[in-house]
Write a protein that holds these residues in place. Sequence first.
Motif, PDB file in Angstrom:
ATOM      1  N   LYS A   1       0.838  -1.198   0.000  1.00 49.66           N
ATOM      2  CA  LYS A   1       0.000   0.000   0.000  1.00 49.66           C
ATOM      3  C   LYS A   1       0.878   1.254   0.000  1.00 49.66           C
ATOM      4  O   LYS A   1       0.622   2.215  -0.731  1.00 49.66           O
ATOM      5  CB  LYS A   1      -0.916  -0.015   1.224  1.00 49.66           C
ATOM      6  CG  LYS A   1      -1.930   1.108   1.259  1.00 49.66           C
ATOM      7  CD  LYS A   1      -2.782   1.042   2.525  1.00 49.66           C
ATOM      8  CE  LYS A   1      -3.599  -0.244   2.577  1.00 49.66           C
ATOM      9  NZ  LYS A   1      -4.502  -0.257   3.762  1.00 49.66           N
ATOM     10  N   ALA A   2       1.932   1.218   0.820  1.00 50.22           N
ATOM     11  CA  ALA A   2       2.839   2.365   0.891  1.00 50.22           C
ATOM     12  C   ALA A   2       3.568   2.576  -0.431  1.00 50.22           C
ATOM     13  O   ALA A   2       3.745   3.707  -0.893  1.00 50.22           O
ATOM     14  CB  ALA A   2       3.839   2.164   2.024  1.00 50.22           C
TER      15      ALA A   2
ATOM     16  N   TRP B   1       3.947   5.686  -2.904  1.00 48.28           N
ATOM     17  CA  TRP B   1       5.288   6.265  -2.989  1.00 48.28           C
ATOM     18  C   TRP B   1       6.244   5.216  -3.553  1.00 48.28           C
ATOM     19  O   TRP B   1       6.904   4.491  -2.825  1.00 48.28           O
ATOM     20  CB  TRP B   1       5.735   6.703  -1.596  1.00 48.28           C
ATOM     21  CG  TRP B   1       6.888   7.646  -1.571  1.00 48.28           C
ATOM     22  CD1 TRP B   1       7.688   8.023  -2.592  1.00 48.28           C
ATOM     23  CD2 TRP B   1       7.369   8.347  -0.415  1.00 48.28           C
ATOM     24  NE1 TRP B   1       8.649   8.898  -2.169  1.00 48.28           N
ATOM     25  CE2 TRP B   1       8.460   9.120  -0.828  1.00 48.28           C
ATOM     26  CE3 TRP B   1       6.969   8.377   0.916  1.00 48.28           C
ATOM     27  CZ2 TRP B   1       9.174   9.927   0.061  1.00 48.28           C
ATOM     28  CZ3 TRP B   1       7.679   9.180   1.796  1.00 48.28           C
ATOM     29  CH2 TRP B   1       8.766   9.944   1.361  1.00 48.28           C
TER      30      TRP B   1
ATOM     31  N   LEU C   1       9.886   4.096  -2.225  1.00 47.58           N
ATOM     32  CA  LEU C   1      10.140   3.597  -0.872  1.00 47.58           C
ATOM     33  C   LEU C   1      11.188   2.478  -0.789  1.00 47.58           C
ATOM     34  O   LEU C   1      12.076   2.534   0.062  1.00 47.58           O
ATOM     35  CB  LEU C   1       8.837   3.140  -0.213  1.00 47.58           C
ATOM     36  CG  LEU C   1       8.016   4.266   0.421  1.00 47.58           C
ATOM     37  CD1 LEU C   1       6.695   3.717   0.931  1.00 47.58           C
ATOM     38  CD2 LEU C   1       8.784   4.930   1.544  1.00 47.58           C
TER      39      LEU C   1
ATOM     40  N   THR D   1       1.864  11.764   3.535  1.00 51.55           N
ATOM     41  CA  THR D   1       0.987  10.608   3.309  1.00 51.55           C
ATOM     42  C   THR D   1       1.577   9.352   3.935  1.00 51.55           C
ATOM     43  O   THR D   1       0.870   8.550   4.553  1.00 51.55           O
ATOM     44  CB  THR D   1       0.781  10.403   1.795  1.00 51.55           C
ATOM     45  OG1 THR D   1       0.237  11.589   1.231  1.00 51.55           O
ATOM     46  CG2 THR D   1      -0.168   9.245   1.536  1.00 51.55           C
ATOM     47  N   HIS D   2       2.895   9.169   3.774  1.00 52.40           N
ATOM     48  CA  HIS D   2       3.571   8.006   4.336  1.00 52.40           C
ATOM     49  C   HIS D   2       3.512   8.039   5.863  1.00 52.40           C
ATOM     50  O   HIS D   2       3.269   7.023   6.513  1.00 52.40           O
ATOM     51  CB  HIS D   2       5.023   8.003   3.853  1.00 52.40           C
ATOM     52  CG  HIS D   2       5.788   6.779   4.237  1.00 52.40           C
ATOM     53  ND1 HIS D   2       5.407   5.512   3.876  1.00 52.40           N
ATOM     54  CD2 HIS D   2       6.935   6.637   4.938  1.00 52.40           C
ATOM     55  CE1 HIS D   2       6.282   4.642   4.337  1.00 52.40           C
ATOM     56  NE2 HIS D   2       7.212   5.299   4.990  1.00 52.40           N
TER      57      HIS D   2
ATOM     58  N   LEU E   1       0.149   6.908   7.041  1.00 51.72           N
ATOM     59  CA  LEU E   1      -0.032   5.463   6.962  1.00 51.72           C
ATOM     60  C   LEU E   1       0.556   4.769   8.187  1.00 51.72           C
ATOM     61  O   LEU E   1      -0.075   3.907   8.803  1.00 51.72           O
ATOM     62  CB  LEU E   1       0.620   4.932   5.674  1.00 51.72           C
ATOM     63  CG  LEU E   1       0.526   3.420   5.440  1.00 51.72           C
ATOM     64  CD1 LEU E   1      -0.929   2.988   5.265  1.00 51.72           C
ATOM     65  CD2 LEU E   1       1.342   3.026   4.214  1.00 51.72           C
ATOM     66  N   TYR E   2       1.762   5.145   8.559  1.00 51.25           N
ATOM     67  CA  TYR E   2       2.410   4.542   9.730  1.00 51.25           C
ATOM     68  C   TYR E   2       1.686   4.910  11.024  1.00 51.25           C
ATOM     69  O   TYR E   2       1.697   4.129  11.988  1.00 51.25           O
ATOM     70  CB  TYR E   2       3.881   4.974   9.812  1.00 51.25           C
ATOM     71  CG  TYR E   2       4.823   4.016   9.128  1.00 51.25           C
ATOM     72  CD1 TYR E   2       5.399   2.961   9.829  1.00 51.25           C
ATOM     73  CD2 TYR E   2       5.138   4.160   7.786  1.00 51.25           C
ATOM     74  CE1 TYR E   2       6.281   2.083   9.207  1.00 51.25           C
ATOM     75  CE2 TYR E   2       6.008   3.283   7.151  1.00 51.25           C
ATOM     76  CZ  TYR E   2       6.579   2.249   7.866  1.00 51.25           C
ATOM     77  OH  TYR E   2       7.430   1.374   7.245  1.00 51.25           O
TER      78      TYR E   2
END
Length: 268
Positions: free
Chosen positions: A41-42, A46, A49, A203-204, A207-208
């Motif tokens: 998903k990440a 992006w 990554l 955004t990342h 998510l975390y």
Amino acid sequence: MRRPPWVPEDMDLDRPAAARVYDYYLGGSHNFAADREMARKAITMWPDLPLIMRANRAFLRRSVTFLAERGFTRFLDIGSGIPTFGAVHEVAREIQPTSRVVYVDKDPVAVAHSRLLLQDDPLSTVVDADLTDPADLLARPEVAELLGAGEPVALLLVAVLHFVTDDQDPESILRTLRAALPPGSALAICHASLEGAQDQAATHQDLYNRTPTPLTMRSLDRITGFFDGFELFDPGVVYLPQWHPDEPTAVGEHPERMVGLAGVGLLK
């Protein structure tokens, strides 16, 4: 799913963990469906990554090599994760064959698998401890022995401080660790940064923040401040590819795409 023998019985395999997601990014096999789902998903959001995570790992290798070449034979790797290619003891011993390494992590899989891999290595030890409780970490016998010998120690905080929230006071943690280091010790840090691709970084980070390991990305000034009490080696705190690249072309035209900052300092 079938539980591998090196996974603790009480561990929840349905929740992603930073160490195992990182292992997936690096091409490792010690991760589970929940970790892979989060990583994919990440990466969809992006695509750089995996490159960024490999840049973290490459900085670890370069910084350990840099310090070993300057005579360091004792390494304290906090937030060490799951041993994959190019672990600290392997890199250091190419230059200093008697190097001692204490690996520290709080992830049960990272700890269990590290102990399995290093069970026949008398110069490497694995400690189950949490960076956010530095007093407990420093009191562990393996860590106390490494620091208590009085020889310089290379403290490695590679891709771990961004999992310490501001409420947990990373500056205070670093002061506690710094006070325990013998004279002549060194500190290596790489940290996810708000510099560079800010929209993707936000955004990342979001998510975390939906996982048990929230991510706090910080500015150049804040990360540089983590080296208080240390004299930075050239070139200071820079984007990951810019710190002592293996060759000039390795930096690339846009090092800011790696959105990680790194530096190495010597205790004053």
